[in-house]
Design an enzyme around this catalytic site. Structure first.
Site, PDB file in Angstrom:
ATOM      1  CE1 TYR A   1      -3.879  -2.523   5.488  1.00 30.22           C
ATOM      2  CE2 TYR A   1      -3.262  -0.320   4.782  1.00 30.22           C
ATOM      3  CZ  TYR A   1      -3.707  -1.594   4.487  1.00 30.22           C
ATOM      4  OH  TYR A   1      -3.957  -1.933   3.184  1.00 30.22           O
TER       5      TYR A   1
ATOM      6  CE  LYS B   1      -1.477  -3.976   3.119  1.00 27.85           C
ATOM      7  NZ  LYS B   1      -1.671  -5.169   2.265  1.00 27.85           N
TER       8      LYS B   1
ATOM      9  CB  SER C   1      -0.890   0.004   1.250  1.00 25.72           C
ATOM     10  OG  SER C   1      -1.527   1.252   1.427  1.00 25.72           O
TER      11      SER C   1
END
Length: 258
Positions: free
Chosen positions: A162, A166, A149
């Site tokens: 998060y 990533k 991401s």
């Protein structure tokens, strides 16, 4: 309907979390390009719905299985079902991920949220690759693509945990290259920015919020899942035969690195 090609004729692809959004678009594109594709989701209903959509577009070399990538028995079942249905594995697209918390990193629950994020986004990705590599090697080589991401580069405040998971995939992509190259397996990654999926709907469903978000993107629009699918198809094709260890940022012009 898109015109079909045969560039992946005889190839078999496994795509995790592939019944909607980016994963579904990738599975659909690989099937359109001639691959046999195993899709998966945590829910049988989602698998059935996605398979019906694919088959309604004359994509018949598809199958599906329930798979929670954090569970070893689920991963093993997906692998064995793929081998049973299609005879081998040439391509793995690791798309499954979760983001159960929205808020500052220091407010994340260590016991629950951090464990879940890293178990699914990083640990399960690594274990699935480790489990599938021998099968790709048996076929003489192939491709692995991880879905990271843009937040792996930008580490936005409210999804920082998060984002860190990533970021780990960017490193894992590079770390796997020496060993996988010996097995004729290329390993690459894509890092999508804002893509119009259910996962990101809070940023695009409301017209006023969407307008503000698009103003921050040089191309002034939100990306589509099919655009991610096209890049994955390229990375798995012979057109990318000398590309490994690379992460392609798909952000509409946002450039977090040189």
């Amino acid at each position: 309907m898109s015109s079909f090609s045969n560039k992946f004729h005889g190839k078999v692809a496994v795509v995790t979390a592939s019944t909607e959004g980016i994963g579904f678009a990738i599975a659909k594109r690989l099937a359109e390009d001639g691959a046999s594709v195993m899709i998966s989701s945590r829910k049988q209903e989602n698998v059935d719905t996605a398979l019906a959509k694919l088959k309604s577009e004359n994509l018949t070399k598809v199958a599906g299985v329930v798979c929670h990538v954090g569970k070893e028995d689920h991963r093993n079942k997906m692998i064995q079902e793929t081998l049973r249905r299609f005879g081998g594995i040439d391509i793995l697209v690791s798309n499954a991920a979760c983001s159960p918390m929205f808020g500052p990193v220091l407010e994340v629950s260590i016991s629950r949220t951090i464990t879940t994020i890293f178990d699914i986004n990083v640990k399960a990705t690594f274990l699935l690759i480790k489990e599938i590599v021998p099968h790709i090697e048996k076929r003489g080589g192939g491709n692995i693509v991880m879905i990271s991401s843009l937040s792996g580069y930008t580490l936005e405040k409210m999804i920082g945990a998060y984002g860190v998971s990533k970021t780990a995939l960017l490193g894992l992509t590079k770390a796997l290259v020496p060993e996988c190259s010996e097995k004729n397996i290329r390993v690459n990654c894509i890092a999508p920015g804002l893509i119009q999926t259910r996962f990101s709907e809070m940023t695009w469903k409301n017209p006023s919020i969407r307008k503000n978000v698009e103003a921050l993107i040089p191309m002034s629009r939100i990306g589509q899942p099919s655009e991610c699918a096209g890049v994955v198809s390229f990375l798995c094709s012979d057109d990318a035969s000398f590309i490994s260890g690379e992460t392609i940022i798909m952000s509409g012009g946002i450039a977090p690195r040189l």
